[in-house]
Design a protein around this motif. Structure first.
Motif, short mmCIF file in Angstrom:
data_model
loop_
_atom_site.label_atom_id
_atom_site.label_comp_id
_atom_site.label_asym_id
_atom_site.label_seq_id
_atom_site.Cartn_x
_atom_site.Cartn_y
_atom_site.Cartn_z
N MET A 1 2.91 11.45 -113.40
CA MET A 1 3.63 10.29 -112.85
C MET A 1 3.07 9.92 -111.49
SD MET A 1 5.99 9.27 -114.95
CE MET A 1 7.12 8.35 -113.89
N PRO A 2 3.01 8.61 -111.17
CA PRO A 2 2.56 8.20 -109.85
C PRO A 2 3.46 8.75 -108.76
CG PRO A 2 2.61 6.34 -111.36
CD PRO A 2 3.31 7.47 -112.05
N THR A 3 2.88 9.06 -107.61
CA THR A 3 3.62 9.53 -106.45
C THR A 3 3.22 8.71 -105.25
OG1 THR A 3 1.91 11.13 -105.83
CG2 THR A 3 3.59 11.87 -107.41
N ALA A 4 3.88 8.96 -104.11
CA ALA A 4 3.53 8.23 -102.89
C ALA A 4 2.08 8.48 -102.50
CB ALA A 4 4.47 8.63 -101.75
N SER A 5 1.60 9.69 -102.74
CA SER A 5 0.22 10.01 -102.38
C SER A 5 -0.77 9.59 -103.46
CB SER A 5 0.08 11.51 -102.11
OG SER A 5 0.41 12.25 -103.26
N GLN A 6 -0.28 9.42 -104.68
CA GLN A 6 -1.13 8.97 -105.78
C GLN A 6 -0.45 7.83 -106.53
OE1 GLN A 6 -2.26 12.42 -108.18
NE2 GLN A 6 -4.23 12.43 -107.12
N PRO A 7 -0.43 6.63 -105.92
CA PRO A 7 0.21 5.48 -106.57
C PRO A 7 -0.58 5.01 -107.78
CG PRO A 7 -0.97 4.80 -104.60
CD PRO A 7 -1.01 6.29 -104.61
N LEU A 8 0.10 4.29 -108.65
CA LEU A 8 -0.53 3.77 -109.86
C LEU A 8 -1.54 2.68 -109.49
CD1 LEU A 8 -0.50 3.89 -113.00
CD2 LEU A 8 1.15 2.00 -112.92
N VAL A 9 -2.71 2.75 -110.10
CA VAL A 9 -3.76 1.74 -109.92
C VAL A 9 -4.03 1.09 -111.27
CG1 VAL A 9 -6.18 1.32 -109.32
CG2 VAL A 9 -4.81 2.93 -107.97
N THR A 10 -3.98 -0.24 -111.31
CA THR A 10 -4.26 -1.00 -112.52
C THR A 10 -5.72 -1.45 -112.52
OG1 THR A 10 -1.98 -1.81 -112.64
CG2 THR A 10 -3.65 -3.05 -113.86
N ILE A 11 -6.40 -1.21 -113.62
CA ILE A 11 -7.76 -1.72 -113.82
C ILE A 11 -7.70 -2.79 -114.90
CG2 ILE A 11 -10.12 -1.19 -114.54
CD1 ILE A 11 -9.71 1.65 -113.51
N VAL A 12 -8.07 -4.02 -114.54
CA VAL A 12 -8.16 -5.11 -115.50
C VAL A 12 -9.62 -5.28 -115.85
CG1 VAL A 12 -7.71 -7.53 -115.97
CG2 VAL A 12 -6.11 -6.23 -114.54
N ALA A 13 -10.00 -4.80 -117.04
CA ALA A 13 -11.39 -4.87 -117.50
C ALA A 13 -11.59 -6.18 -118.24
CB ALA A 13 -11.69 -3.68 -118.41
N LEU A 14 -12.32 -7.11 -117.61
CA LEU A 14 -12.51 -8.45 -118.16
C LEU A 14 -13.86 -8.55 -118.85
CD1 LEU A 14 -11.24 -10.72 -115.24
CD2 LEU A 14 -10.06 -10.15 -117.35
N CYS A 15 -13.83 -8.99 -120.09
CA CYS A 15 -15.05 -9.04 -120.91
C CYS A 15 -15.25 -10.43 -121.48
CB CYS A 15 -14.93 -8.02 -122.05
SG CYS A 15 -16.37 -8.00 -123.15
N HIS A 16 -16.50 -10.92 -121.37
CA HIS A 16 -16.92 -12.09 -122.12
C HIS A 16 -18.38 -11.89 -122.50
CE1 HIS A 16 -17.17 -16.11 -123.71
NE2 HIS A 16 -18.22 -16.36 -122.92
N ASN A 17 -18.60 -11.55 -123.75
CA ASN A 17 -19.95 -11.33 -124.27
C ASN A 17 -20.72 -10.26 -123.50
OD1 ASN A 17 -19.50 -13.24 -126.26
ND2 ASN A 17 -20.49 -14.90 -125.13
N HIS A 18 -20.05 -9.14 -123.25
CA HIS A 18 -20.67 -8.02 -122.54
C HIS A 18 -20.99 -6.86 -123.48
CE1 HIS A 18 -18.66 -9.28 -118.47
NE2 HIS A 18 -19.77 -9.96 -118.72
#
Length: 305
Positions: A1-18
């Motif tokens: 679970m995320p904590t104050a020292s390790q907050p949640l990070v979202t990665i939005v992987a965007l693809c167009h013809n890759h």
């Protein structure tokens, strides 16, 4: 679970013809040393094998969110479609022709903790690689001792982002609260980074992390390869952002910084024969009361073309 020292990070992987780069990019998410990650895979109506690859990775990692857009909507709208659902405290806009180095997220989350709550974005140095993944150079030039001269700006950088390009876009880790304040990316624009820098830096600090966190791939189909040429697809968006910046400027020094940017864009537009856009940039330079003799000459030529 995320904590104050390790907050949640979202990665939005965007693809167009890759497709040819996609597995390397997605594997670089899997090798992150930071454990608290939320991942969105967003395909912007690719016509190659990208959707099949994305489906395979999503099936192998059920916690990842897959979004296959039925029509090509562009980077800004595609990113926002995931951003609106993101739960992370921080977020990465990750183009899937690039590569995240293993400690990328860990290093940047630590940098945010050091920078404090007024920091809206952390950026870093990057390696530029070619289509085969071979090293070309670093984003920032360094001396023989590895030192940066000048050191990229940190803190209140509004005037700096108006005047010059220095941030490596793929290296950015953004605070979600900063993006939320801006209502996400402006979906009327063809690209996002200059607009984000201008609007975010008006009220938030930026922080430079002196580390290489990302590999940015150079290839003919990349977004960055399409600007500053005839029929530049990004020039109208650049003018719109410059107009936004004009409203946001509060001091003569900030307006002078914007004039530096507008003058550069004017000369590039005229050089590549993008004449309607060049005329609009010249009008803006006149409104800023920053026309110099060479600018006047460019304006005179534009008036008779």
């Amino acid at each position: 679970m995320p904590t104050a020292s390790q907050p949640l990070v979202t990665i939005v992987a965007l693809c167009h013809n890759h497709a040819r780069f996609l597995e390397t990019a997605l594997d670089s998410i899997l090798t992150q040393t930071y454990p608290q990650l939320e991942v969105f895979l967003v395909d912007d109506a690719s016509t190659d094998d990208s959707p099949a690859i994305l489906r395979r990775y999503a099936a192998a990692h059920p916690g990842w969110h897959l979004r296959l857009l039925p029509a090509n909507v562009g980077n800004c709208q595609a990113f926002n479609s995931a951003f609106r659902e993101a739960q992370g405290e921080f977020i990465i806009d990750f183009a899937t022709d690039d590569v995240l180095l293993p400690d990328r997220v860990m290093q940047q989350v630590a940098a945010f903790a050091e920078a404090g709550p007024r920091c809206g974005m952390v950026y870093s140095d990057a390696e530029l690689i070619d289509e085969a993944g071979r090293f070309v150079r670093r984003h920032f030039r360094r001396d023989a001792h590895g030192q940066l001269h000048p050191r990229p700006a940190s803190g209140a950088v509004f005037a700096e982002v108006l005047a010059r390009y220095f941030i490596s876009t793929p290296t950015m880790l953004m605070r979600c609260a900063t993006l939320a304040q801006l209502n996400g990316y402006d979906e009327t624009l063809a690209y996002e980074d200059f607009d984000f820098w201008v609007r975010a830096s008006r009220d938030w600090d930026f922080y430079f992390l002196d580390a290489v966190t990302t590999q940015k791939r150079l290839h003919p189909q990349s977004m960055s390869s399409k600007g500053y040429r005839p029929h530049d697809p990004y020039l109208l968006s650049t003018i719109k952002v410059c107009r936004k910046a004009q409203v946001l400027c509060r001091t003569p020094a900030e307006r002078a910084a914007l004039a530096v940017r507008v003058r550069w864009e004017l000369r590039q537009a005229a050089r590549h024969r993008n004449f309607p856009e060049a005329r609009e940039l010249y009008r803006l330079l006149r409104e800023l009361r920053a026309v110099r003799p060479l600018d006047w000459l460019v304006g005179a030529v534009l008036s008779v073309i």
